[in-house]
Design a protein around this motif. Structure first.
Motif, PDB file in Angstrom:
ATOM      1  N   ASP A 568      -2.789  -1.637   5.298  1.00  0.00           N
ATOM      2  CA  ASP A 568      -1.475  -1.126   4.894  1.00  0.00           C
ATOM      3  C   ASP A 568      -1.433   0.374   5.154  1.00  0.00           C
ATOM      4  N   VAL A 573       2.263  -2.580   8.350  1.00  0.00           N
ATOM      5  CA  VAL A 573       1.287  -3.487   7.748  1.00  0.00           C
ATOM      6  C   VAL A 573       0.649  -4.262   8.898  1.00  0.00           C
ATOM      7  N   LYS A 596       7.440  -0.873   8.586  1.00  0.00           N
ATOM      8  CA  LYS A 596       8.169  -0.741   7.321  1.00  0.00           C
ATOM      9  C   LYS A 596       9.507  -0.028   7.522  1.00  0.00           C
ATOM     10  N   SER A 656       4.839  -4.008   1.859  1.00  0.00           N
ATOM     11  CA  SER A 656       3.618  -3.256   1.562  1.00  0.00           C
ATOM     12  C   SER A 656       2.638  -4.117   0.780  1.00  0.00           C
ATOM     13  N   ALA A 657       1.341  -3.825   0.989  1.00  0.00           N
ATOM     14  CA  ALA A 657       0.303  -4.610   0.329  1.00  0.00           C
ATOM     15  C   ALA A 657      -0.045  -4.011  -1.019  1.00  0.00           C
ATOM     16  N   CYS A 659      -2.787  -2.848  -3.195  1.00  0.00           N
ATOM     17  CA  CYS A 659      -4.104  -2.387  -2.757  1.00  0.00           C
ATOM     18  C   CYS A 659      -5.240  -2.840  -3.670  1.00  0.00           C
ATOM     19  N   THR A 673       1.755  -8.814  -2.320  1.00  0.00           N
ATOM     20  CA  THR A 673       2.592  -7.682  -1.942  1.00  0.00           C
ATOM     21  C   THR A 673       2.697  -6.760  -3.148  1.00  0.00           C
ATOM     22  N   ARG A 679       0.748 -13.270  -0.392  1.00  0.00           N
ATOM     23  CA  ARG A 679       0.990 -12.997   1.025  1.00  0.00           C
ATOM     24  C   ARG A 679       0.695 -14.260   1.819  1.00  0.00           C
TER      25      ARG A 679
END
Length: 691
Positions: A568, A573, A596, A656-657, A659, A673, A679
């Motif tokens: 990310d 991504v 993104k 977005s991931a 983290c 996400t 995901r």
């Protein structure tokens, strides 16, 4: 009356003379006895001189056998007499028997011995021989299996005395042969001594010895020189030089021995050189990885069953080596060593994973792998572990290495601890620094289980990517990202290839928050719009932010499947699918980048990495990209050329991931996400069939 008394009362004989005085009578008796002794000695001398004492042959054999507690016999002519005052001793076919346990019948034999001996020296003090001519003498010097008795020590074990060398004024010795056997060292030597001539009890020059033999079934040749023969005969120091050739190695030994056969606790200078250090140690059934040409020096001290090499220094290939080594020749052979290397050439390290270093230096790793039996496109070595040898000896090693000389791998400060115990080899721990990070590993090769049970546990502490990849053309400026990871696999096999091809476990590399050059990231993402824009703006080296990243694989039966690949960044991504095979070394991976933010000219199609470990290729023209190009071409034909650009527009809808799971190295099923939703765009740990 027989006697009368004179006028003074003195007794007289009938003839009128007084009787002899008692003292004079005693002297007469002594004189007569001495005359008889002299006459007897002369008679004996005469008899011996006339007969040459040949009739004493059997009494000599009987008395000598009794005194030596060994059978002593003379097969040919025998002479023992005074000539004139010195004892002359001649014996042809003389044989001195060995103890019953010895492998050869005789300790000593000679075709002919001719000597002149000082008679009184046989009774008092050290034996003294005026002259000695020895022709075709042969000696057998042998230890028993327990190394407690030898053939040259007479008497009971532990109480006997070694044979003493007499003083010899003049000697001529030709055709001397010596056999030496030590069953504990498993050495047999057959030596020939050059002719020796001495005058006035001095030889005056070195005595040369040459011969051959076997050490643990390995043939060898040897040339030696006794530099101090006069001191040796006088029971002084024994300065010795020796050079031996065995298994393509040359070994030089020099030093001073307290006696010619005593090397216990005596420091000796040793130098060894050859084309491969493993050839040298294979002589004593010790197996180590192959090396390039080497030359080493050390001080050797033998202490009972231990052979200690201290102050060792030298080189192998383009690397230096120093330290200590102790070889214990006990119930089981054992090596204990502590080594240091200031600089290790990366080519010299190739044998540690099974490569031939000379092939690596000349033709590269692929050719070296092929030489081990690996396939033509493989790089994993297929050389078999020396299972039998690993179960014959034990070892303990510590090795400190300063710097590894390599163009691409920034490795230094290696610390290795190795133990080998009845076939179980452990490299634990093995640590080294790499690009300001630390790799710690524990590698186990247990050959007691068939096939060998092998485990790999390799851990990478946070390491700057800029320095780590600098050797591959990635500049450090603007790259602050780091990477950490772990490889934990278990497999079965007697080669590295086989153990990995059957392995199962996990591989995971985590990238915490950091930055990368836009050039590097955008090329990987194939975001052509952003890349071109930044190129024209002159901002190609402006870093972009990485929020978090994970490159993970689940390994089952040698097949590694992406689980997951998820990176990310502030703009994209990046996800990946596919995997690779440790068996065939085939690679089939696909990476995709979703933006993104809005981006024009974004290919938005997977970038493939295919081929094999030895020759991977980057596939940027994928079916998806061709399809989008076709769609753009259709729009351009049906509408206007400007409309064709719409096919390459990324509307920027990538999620977005989260983290947390990424930084924890979790599998694909745990990835989310930022909104907490599972995901579905990452690998699931299944790679399918990879040929």
């Amino acid at each position: 009356m027989d006697a009368t008394t004179g006028i003074y009362g003195a007794e007289t004989h009938e003839d009128g003379h007084p009787p002899p005085h008692p003292h004079r009578y005693a002297l007469r008796i002594v004189r007569n006895v001495l005359l008889a002794v002299v006459a007897g000695v002369f008679a004996i001398w005469l008899v011996l001189f006339v007969t040459k004492g040949r009739f004493l042959k059997h009494p000599f054999e009987r008395i000598a056998t009794s005194l030596a507690d060994r059978k002593i016999s003379v097969g040919g002519d025998f002479q023992l007499y005074f000539a004139p005052l010195r004892i002359k001793f001649v014996a042809e076919g003389l044989q001195v028997a060995n103890p019953a346990w010895a492998g050869q019948p005789n300790l000593f034999s000679a075709r002919r011995i001719d000597a002149r001996i000082a008679p009184l020296s046989l009774l008092f003090g050290r034996r003294h021989i005026y002259t000695l001519d020895l022709d075709q003498g042969a000696a057998d010097l042998e230890w028993d299996a327990r190394h407690q008795s030898n053939t040259w020590t007479f008497g009971m074990p532990g109480k006997g005395k070694p044979l003493e060398m007499p003083r010899i004024d003049r000697a001529t010795v030709i055709g001397t042969r010596i056999r030496y056997l030590d069953p504990r060292m498993q050495v047999v030597a057959n030596l020939e001594v050059d002719p020796i001539t001495s005058t006035n009890a001095r030889i005056g020059k070195a005595v040369a010895v040459r011969g051959d033999g076997t050490l643990r079934k390995t043939p060898f040749r040897v040339n030696a020189r006794l530099l101090s023969p006069d001191e040796t005969i006088g029971r002084g120091e024994n300065a010795l030089q020796l050079r031996a050739w065995a298994a393509n190695n040359v070994i030089d030994v020099s030093g001073k021995l307290p006696s010619i056969s005593d090397v216990e606790n005596v420091p000796l200078h040793v130098r060894a050189q050859g084309r491969d250090l493993s050839d040298l140690l294979s002589i004593i059934d010790v197996t180590i990885p192959h090396t390039r040409r080497y030359a080493l020096t050390a001080q050797l001290v033998k202490d009972d069953v231990r052979y200690r090499f201290t102050g060792m220094s030298g080189r192998f290939g383009n690397s230096d080596l120093a330290g200590t080594l102790t070889v214990t020749n006990g119930e089981r052979l054992r090596l204990d060593s502590a080594l240091k290397t200031r600089q290790l050439d990366i080519v010299d390290a190739a044998p540690f994973i099974g490569y031939n270093p000379d092939i690596v230096a000349a033709k590269g790793a692929v050719a070296a792998a092929a030489a081990t039996g690996a396939g033509p496109r493989n790089v994993l070595p297929d050389a078999r572990l020396p299972v039998d040898a690993m179960q014959r000896f034990d070892a303990a090693l510590t090795w400190q290495i300063g710097v590894v000389r390599s163009r691409n791998v920034p490795v230094q400060d290696i610390s290795l601890k190795l133990t080998l115990d009845r076939g179980r080899l452990a490299l634990s721990p093995l640590t080294f620094s790499m690009a300001r990070g630390t790799v710690s590993s524990d590698l186990i090769f247990d050959t007691r289980r068939r096939p060998s049970a092998v485990s790999y546990d390799i851990r990478l502490s946070p390491t700057p990517m800029g320095r780590l990849l600098a050797g591959y053309g990635v500049a450090q400026s603007g790259t602050t990202g780091s990477i950490k990871g772990r490889i934990k696999l278990e497999g079965r096999g007697d080669t590295i290839h086989d153990s990995l091809a059957s392995s199962s476990g996990r591989i995971a590399f985590v990238m915490p928050q950091g930055t990368l050059w836009t050039q590097n990231a955008q090329l990987a993402e194939l975001d052509i719009g952003t890349f071109v824009t930044k190129m024209f703006e002159g901002k190609l080296k402006k870093p972009i932010e990485i929020n978090c990243g994970l490159v993970g694989f689940t390994v089952r039966n040698g097949i590694a499947a992406a689980d997951p690949i998820l990176i990310d960044t502030s703009r994209n991504v990046v996800t990946g699918r596919g995997g690779f095979s440790f068996d065939s070394e085939a690679v089939d991976l696909a990476f995709r980048a979703d933006g993104k933010k809005f981006s024009l000219f974004s290919g938005q199609s997977p970038v493939g990495v295919r081929g094999h470990f030895a020759d991977p290729s980057l596939d940027v023209i994928s079916p998806q990209l061709i399809g989008r190009a076709g769609a753009g071409l259709g729009l351009a034909v049906l509408a206007t050329p400007v409309a064709g650009l719409l096919a390459f527009v990324d509307i920027g809808d990538a999620k977005s991931a989260a983290c947390g799971p990424v930084l924890a190295g979790a599998g694909a099923a745990a990835q989310r996400t930022t909104s907490g939703k599972p995901r579905k765009d990452v690998g699931n740990g299944r790679a399918g069939k990879i040929d």
